[in-house]
Write an enzyme that holds these catalytic residues in place. Structure first.
Site, PDB file in Angstrom:
ATOM      1  N   ARG A  52      41.617  42.781  46.887  1.00 12.51           N
ATOM      2  CA  ARG A  52      41.095  41.937  45.960  1.00 12.51           C
ATOM      3  C   ARG A  52      42.636  41.697  45.002  1.00 12.51           C
ATOM      4  O   ARG A  52      43.537  42.306  44.989  1.00 12.51           O
ATOM      5  CB  ARG A  52      40.244  42.923  44.858  1.00 12.51           C
ATOM      6  CG  ARG A  52      39.865  42.173  43.567  1.00 12.51           C
ATOM      7  CD  ARG A  52      38.848  40.877  44.106  1.00 12.51           C
ATOM      8  NE  ARG A  52      37.838  40.494  42.727  1.00 12.51           N
ATOM      9  CZ  ARG A  52      37.544  39.396  42.805  1.00 12.51           C
ATOM     10  NH1 ARG A  52      37.447  38.414  43.714  1.00 12.51           N
ATOM     11  NH2 ARG A  52      36.643  38.853  41.881  1.00 12.51           N
ATOM     12  N   THR A  93      33.907  30.816  48.670  1.00 15.94           N
ATOM     13  CA  THR A  93      34.147  32.256  49.467  1.00 15.94           C
ATOM     14  C   THR A  93      33.510  31.802  50.974  1.00 15.94           C
ATOM     15  O   THR A  93      32.585  31.109  51.381  1.00 15.94           O
ATOM     16  CB  THR A  93      33.076  33.243  48.643  1.00 15.94           C
ATOM     17  OG1 THR A  93      33.822  33.299  47.478  1.00 15.94           O
ATOM     18  CG2 THR A  93      33.089  34.498  49.464  1.00 15.94           C
ATOM     19  N   THR A 143      37.841  35.095  50.009  1.00 14.04           N
ATOM     20  CA  THR A 143      37.616  34.054  49.066  1.00 14.04           C
ATOM     21  C   THR A 143      38.959  33.685  48.430  1.00 14.04           C
ATOM     22  O   THR A 143      40.038  34.088  48.217  1.00 14.04           O
ATOM     23  CB  THR A 143      36.638  34.611  47.908  1.00 14.04           C
ATOM     24  OG1 THR A 143      36.224  33.482  46.903  1.00 14.04           O
ATOM     25  CG2 THR A 143      37.373  35.597  47.031  1.00 14.04           C
ATOM     26  N   GLU A 200      37.874  31.777  45.376  1.00 10.42           N
ATOM     27  CA  GLU A 200      37.285  31.954  44.273  1.00 10.42           C
ATOM     28  C   GLU A 200      36.364  30.556  43.990  1.00 10.42           C
ATOM     29  O   GLU A 200      35.332  30.455  44.564  1.00 10.42           O
ATOM     30  CB  GLU A 200      38.011  32.304  42.662  1.00 10.42           C
ATOM     31  CG  GLU A 200      37.082  32.222  41.574  1.00 10.42           C
ATOM     32  CD  GLU A 200      35.881  33.330  41.900  1.00 10.42           C
ATOM     33  OE1 GLU A 200      35.121  33.255  40.900  1.00 10.42           O
ATOM     34  OE2 GLU A 200      35.970  34.038  42.838  1.00 10.42           O
ATOM     35  N   SER A 223      34.056  41.919  41.569  1.00 13.66           N
ATOM     36  CA  SER A 223      33.708  41.019  42.686  1.00 13.66           C
ATOM     37  C   SER A 223      32.444  41.186  42.881  1.00 13.66           C
ATOM     38  O   SER A 223      31.934  42.305  43.086  1.00 13.66           O
ATOM     39  CB  SER A 223      34.498  41.284  43.825  1.00 13.66           C
ATOM     40  OG  SER A 223      34.045  40.072  44.773  1.00 13.66           O
ATOM     41  N   SER A 224      31.644  40.250  43.313  1.00 13.87           N
ATOM     42  CA  SER A 224      30.285  40.245  43.981  1.00 13.87           C
ATOM     43  C   SER A 224      30.373  40.366  45.415  1.00 13.87           C
ATOM     44  O   SER A 224      29.271  40.595  46.131  1.00 13.87           O
ATOM     45  CB  SER A 224      29.436  38.808  43.561  1.00 13.87           C
ATOM     46  OG  SER A 224      29.010  39.099  42.112  1.00 13.87           O
ATOM     47  N   GLY A 241      28.962  33.238  48.005  1.00 13.49           N
ATOM     48  CA  GLY A 241      27.682  32.819  46.885  1.00 13.49           C
ATOM     49  C   GLY A 241      28.052  33.180  45.888  1.00 13.49           C
ATOM     50  O   GLY A 241      27.192  33.124  44.952  1.00 13.49           O
TER      51      GLY A 241
END
Length: 584
Positions: free
Chosen positions: A115, A397, A415, A417, A462-463, A484
């Site tokens: 990340r 992503t 990703t 973003e 983050s998802s 997503g």
């Protein structure tokens, strides 16, 4: 949080999944379809070569590495290098990633955190002007939105530990495609044609201008000599070539341009470190599901699955109104907790064990039938009730899954973003706008801080939640994941429930309609739900509206025995994108 397998945990896991096995047998009958195909002690070990990714050129690059005897991580380096070129709207060298890795030789599952991090000069007021949050579009296009990229570093860390082929041999296809050119796909062509935002920055205007002076479109050939030079430098110099020297200087230069220059420095890049975090794993039915720990939101996937195991309506199958209503209500609870508690664990105490505590999960699941609006966050054991979150997480992503001939597997979500990230480019690639994943409002009116507020060196929540699936013996049997934005959690759990509970094939599970319930509304692929189902859901208070977030791009596979008795990969690629799933 644990690595699998560990002898001290085997008896606990066996007991939990033994009970789950009984429940799953009942579930299969209720769904009216075949029971989920699980590995058994007689099943052969799941092996590749297998690659599923969002672009056929990237899939071929990964398979080529596997054909040369490369490992799953070796192939991941090649896949990411090509995706960054041919699918720049979604991921790239200028972004970040979470990787889940299964090591067939040890049986361990490890999570790698690549990340992005906020610059040392960042403050909680990063996206405030005159005390008010910036408009989201203005923040994205600013230099302030870019964090130190982590994708290259995390791939280098994993490849140093689990690679077989030399690092320098993994970039040849990306360099060739960049120099010789590749055909612009319909999806990329659609994003190039956008009339505003990141597709129309001065960098994007220059990059997408063809030799005839016209903007490139679907079917045209796109060449990127700057990217070819960059991957050649990466091949020769390793990740240091990215975080120090020419490439780092170009990244900093682009970030510091107007409007709203960012504070990223060469020192920030040189100081970046990926993190090997272990894996967060919990039993589900007859399986064990593993995800990355925070700042990934994988814990939310496990929480929703744990609630689903206590919700009989879930097992009724994809044609059941009750199942979809239950799925939506559980999501509301999951998202409320995720939004309040998950953040960078180096800065905020994240109550991971509390969110998964059986008593807490049971209490939350019991609330689902009573919800008539957005759920309030709960009070998990060990949770510190922080301020309300004001995080927005847009599209941009990708996800891929790789299994090598030895049975090692990678599930990686990657990703930049937003679409084309910040719209700024350096060294042939787009830069991320990942810092807009922080909460724009660092505090609420009474002064309570948001868990996901900006801080120097902090990683935004983050998802992204790449999944590895094991059987009850701790053997690898599958992997999946999706892009997503915030909807990743809904997409991943939909696929897991459809495959593991409803006995659906990966392809069919991915093609199911998406339903996202976060807050008051219900976003969905409305056109994929039959009219009768939409009407029945509306009568139950679930009124579907078109999904406002990035759509799914699920990729994955599960090891299953076919009707002919032969074991093999049941792979899938989401038909909403351009990916393929291939066994070589």
């Amino acid at each position: 949080m644990f690595l699998v397998p560990q002898p001290a945990l085997r008896s606990v896991i066996a007991l939990a999944v033994g009970v789950a096995l009984i429940l799953t047998g009942c579930a299969a009958g209720a769904a009216g379809g075949p029971p989920p195909a699980a590995a058994t002690p007689q099943a052969p070990q799941a092996r590749g070569p297998f690659v599923a990714a969002a672009n056929p050129l990237a899939v071929e690059a990964g398979l080529e590495v596997l054909r040369r005897g490369g490992s799953a991580v070796d192939a991941a380096v090649a896949v990411q290098a090509v995706l960054g070129l041919v699918e720049p709207q979604s991921s790239g060298l200028g972004g970040g990633a979470f990787m889940m890795l299964f090591d067939a030789s040890t049986g361990e599952v490890t999570g790698y955190d690549g990340r992005e991090t906020a610059p040392a000069a960042a403050s909680p007021e990063l996206f405030l002007e005159d005390g008010r949050p910036l408009a989201f579009g203005d923040a994205v296009l600013s230099g302030r939105s870019t964090g130190t990229p982590g994708a290259v570093a995390v791939l280098a860390m994993a490849q140093a530990e689990h690679g077989v082929l030399p690092w320098h041999s993994l970039f040849a296809e990306a360099e060739r495609l960049a120099r010789d050119g590749f055909v612009v796909s319909p999806r990329l062509g659609g994003f190039i044609a956008a009339t505003r935002g990141q597709a129309r920055t001065r960098w994007a205007e220059a990059y997408f201008m063809g030799p005839d002076g016209e903007r490139l479109k679907t079917g045209d050939v796109l060449r990127n000599p700057a990217y070819a030079e960059t991957v050649a430098e990466l091949a020769a110099g390793g990740s240091d070539a990215f975080y120090r020297g020419r490439i780092a200087r170009e990244i900093v230069s682009a970030v510091r341009e107007a409007p709203r220059p960012g504070a990223l420095t060469e020192a920030d890049l040189a100081a970046y470190e990926p993190i090997e975090r272990g894996a967060l794993c919990r039993p589900y039915r007859i399986y064990i599901v593993c995800v990355p720990p925070p700042p990934s939101s994988g814990v939310a996937v496990l929480q929703l699955l744990a609630m689903a195991e206590l919700t009989p309506d879930i097992v009724e199958g994809p044609d059941s109104v009750d199942a979809w209503v239950a799925f939506a209500q559980l999501q509301r609870l999951m998202y409320a907790d995720r939004d309040r508690y998950v953040a960078d664990p180096a800065f905020v105490g994240v109550p991971v064990q509390g969110l998964l505590d059986p008593n807490y999960v049971a209490a939350r699941a019991a609330q689902a039938p009573t919800l008539v609006a957005a759920a309030e966050p709960g009070f998990p054991p060990g949770g510190v009730f922080t301020g309300p979150d004001a995080t927005m997480e847009p599209a941009g992503t990708s996800h891929f899954v790789i299994v090598d001939a030895a049975g090692n597997a990678v599930s990686m979500t990657t990703t930049v973003e937003s679409v084309f990230g910040s719209g700024r480019m350096a060294a042939g690639f787009f830069l991320n706008n990942q810092l807009t994943d922080f909460s724009f409002a660092p505090r609420r009116p009474d002064g309570a801080p948001a868990a996901n507020a900006v801080a120097p060196g902090k990683r935004p929540r983050s998802s992204m939640a790449p999944v590895i699936i094991l059987d009850r013996e701790g053997r690898f049997v599958g992997a999946l994941g999706s892009p997503g934005g915030t909807s990743i959690l809904a997409y991943n759990t939909k696929a897991l429930v459809a495959v593991l509970d409803w006995g659906m094939s990966m392809e069919a599970a991915f093609a199911l309609p998406n339903l996202v319930a976060r807050g008051d509304g219900f976003g969905a692929d409305t056109e994929r739900f039959p009219a009768a189902m939409r009407e029945a859901l509306a009568a139950r208070g679930v009124v579907l509206r078109p999904n406002a977030s990035e759509n799914s791009g699920l990729h994955g596979a599960i090891w299953r025995r076919g009707s002919d008795g032969v074991w093999g990969w049941d792979g899938g690629a989401d038909d909403r994108r351009e990916g393929v799933a291939r066994v070589d």
